[in-house]
Structures are given as C-alpha cells and as structure tokens.
Design a protein around this motif. Structure first.
Motif, PDB file in Angstrom:
ATOM      1  N   THR A   1       1.058  -1.231  -0.323  1.00 33.87           N
ATOM      2  CA  THR A   1      -0.297  -0.199   0.156  1.00 33.87           C
ATOM      3  C   THR A   1       1.130   1.386   0.653  1.00 33.87           C
ATOM      4  OG1 THR A   1      -0.282   0.634   2.379  1.00 33.87           O
ATOM      5  CG2 THR A   1      -1.658  -1.183   1.471  1.00 33.87           C
TER       6      THR A   1
ATOM      7  N   LYS B   1       2.617   1.367  -1.808  1.00 37.13           N
ATOM      8  CA  LYS B   1       3.840   2.011  -3.669  1.00 37.13           C
ATOM      9  C   LYS B   1       2.984   2.936  -3.959  1.00 37.13           C
ATOM     10  CE  LYS B   1       6.974   0.250  -4.603  1.00 37.13           C
ATOM     11  NZ  LYS B   1       8.446   0.963  -4.755  1.00 37.13           N
TER      12      LYS B   1
ATOM     13  N   PRO C   1       0.067   3.605  -7.269  1.00 32.51           N
ATOM     14  CA  PRO C   1      -0.208   3.631  -8.421  1.00 32.51           C
ATOM     15  C   PRO C   1       0.774   3.850  -9.415  1.00 32.51           C
ATOM     16  CG  PRO C   1      -1.614   4.666  -6.797  1.00 32.51           C
ATOM     17  CD  PRO C   1      -0.310   5.071  -6.379  1.00 32.51           C
TER      18      PRO C   1
ATOM     19  N   GLU D   1      -0.950   6.541 -15.258  1.00 32.73           N
ATOM     20  CA  GLU D   1      -1.324   6.198 -16.983  1.00 32.73           C
ATOM     21  C   GLU D   1      -0.120   6.628 -17.418  1.00 32.73           C
ATOM     22  OE1 GLU D   1      -3.921   4.656 -18.059  1.00 32.73           O
ATOM     23  OE2 GLU D   1      -5.076   3.241 -16.512  1.00 32.73           O
TER      24      GLU D   1
ATOM     25  N   ALA E   1       6.142   7.988  -9.811  1.00 31.41           N
ATOM     26  CA  ALA E   1       5.735   8.035  -9.311  1.00 31.41           C
ATOM     27  C   ALA E   1       6.549   7.297  -7.644  1.00 31.41           C
ATOM     28  CB  ALA E   1       4.534   6.557  -9.767  1.00 31.41           C
TER      29      ALA E   1
ATOM     30  N   GLU F   1       5.501   7.805  -3.512  1.00 34.31           N
ATOM     31  CA  GLU F   1       5.643   7.211  -2.622  1.00 34.31           C
ATOM     32  C   GLU F   1       6.999   7.223  -1.211  1.00 34.31           C
ATOM     33  OE1 GLU F   1       8.018   3.937  -4.599  1.00 34.31           O
ATOM     34  OE2 GLU F   1       6.119   3.858  -5.566  1.00 34.31           O
TER      35      GLU F   1
ATOM     36  N   ARG G   1       6.454  -2.333 -12.202  1.00 32.90           N
ATOM     37  CA  ARG G   1       7.334  -1.460 -11.750  1.00 32.90           C
ATOM     38  C   ARG G   1       8.387  -1.244 -12.741  1.00 32.90           C
ATOM     39  NH1 ARG G   1       3.801  -0.858  -8.071  1.00 32.90           N
ATOM     40  NH2 ARG G   1       3.740   1.117  -7.693  1.00 32.90           N
TER      41      ARG G   1
END
Length: 202
Positions: free
Chosen positions: A74, A76, A78, A81, A97, A101, A136
């Motif tokens: 949780t 990490k 998301p 897009e 991203a 995080e 990832r």
C-alpha cells in the motif's frame, strides 16, 4: 391506509469488513514504522493496535508475512497512466511515482526495516518484489524498449543498465539524499541527465 415501502436489506458486513482491513493494514505499518522488526511483530500486537480480534486477521491473511506484504504494497504509489507519445514523458511519469511514494512520512522507515530483514524472510521479500516491484520494472522496461524501437534511444542500449541508471538515481535521492521534501522537478532532472547518455545519436 398507508402503504409502506418494502425495507431494503443492506449488504451484510461489507463496509465493516473494509474498515477492519484498513485498520489492520494501518496498525501493521504503524508498528513497523515505530521500529518493531518483522521478527518481533506479532498478530496479537497488530490485532490489539487495530482494535480487532485475531480471528478477524486470520480470516483475511493466513500468516504474518502475507499481511506484511499487503501492508507494504500500500506504500507504493499506483502506476501512472502512460501517454505513450514520448519516452521522456513516460519515464518522468514513472519516476514521479517513485517520488510520490518516497514522500510518505513512514515509507522510508518501514521500507528500510523490511529490506534489512530480507535475508531472514526471503519469501516475504520475494512476494513483495513480485507484487509491488516487478510491475514497475516491467513498465519501465517496456518504455525503454519502445524507445529503442522508435529510434528515440540508442539502438545498442543495455536495457537493464538504462533501468538501473534511472531507478538507481531516484533511489539514491529518496533514501540517502538530503532530508526533507523531494524537489518536484527531480524526476524530470534525472530523466534528462540519463537520456543525455542513452538517447539515440543524430
């Protein structure tokens, strides 16, 4: 005579279940973030912090390691897009991203604890990598391979080396860089520096 509307039955247990799961995940992260190691962490301690019974936890997770994997996952961000129009833009999104995080207050402490116990709990780390890290890596690999195919990147580029340069630089900044909030422009700066070396030559 008044006709009463028929009572609509509410779905039994679902909201309560989601609330309990969130409390259990938060309790696990809190205890790890406070410095409790994986070996010290117990279902009893998690249940006590979450305000639930042990059976509530065991209905959702068969063991402590599975619960810790889900809790760590949780943290990490998301996967974003990806537009697919520019390798540079997509790489910036992926590194963005990582920055997001890393900006969570307890992420650094919790992840350091988890990684330090990887040798003692190899299955835990194997499952965490499979669930949170591999997607990832695959996304970044796909972007770089697309860049090679489109001519944006050096056709002789070692894909794994390119991935290491990008993610490794971000990792250095998030784990060992200066304390405080990470520069919002860091992903763009990292991508531009790395692409200066891996971009296709005219």
């Amino acid at each position: 005579m008044t006709i009463q509307e028929p009572a609509v039955a509410r779905p039994a247990g679902r909201p309560r279940s989601e609330k309990a799961e969130k409390a259990i995940i938060e309790a696990t992260l809190d205890l790890l973030g406070e410095g409790m190691g994986v070996s010290e962490l117990s279902i009893e301690a998690i249940a006590s912090r979450a305000g639930v019974g042990k059976t509530t936890i065991y209905r959702r997770w068969s063991n402590k390691e599975d619960l810790i994997v889900d809790a760590l996952a949780t943290l990490k961000a998301p996967l974003p897009e990806l537009g697919g129009t520019s390798v540079r833009d997509d790489l910036i999104s992926l590194l963005g991203a990582m920055r997001a995080e890393a900006g969570q207050p307890r992420s650094r402490c919790v992840m350091n604890i988890a990684m330090s116990e990887a040798d003692r709990y190899p299955r835990l780390m194997e499952r965490f990598v499979e669930r949170a890290i591999t997607p990832r890596r695959e996304a970044m690999r796909a972007v770089i391979e697309r860049g090679i195919a489109s001519g944006e990147l050096d056709p002789g580029l070692d894909v794994d080396m390119g991935m290491a340069l990008l993610s490794g630089t971000m990792l250095w900044h998030t784990k060992w860089g200066p304390e405080g909030e990470l520069d919002p422009g860091l992903p763009e700066r990292v991508v531009d520096v790395v692409m200066a070396g891996i971009a296709a030559r005219p």
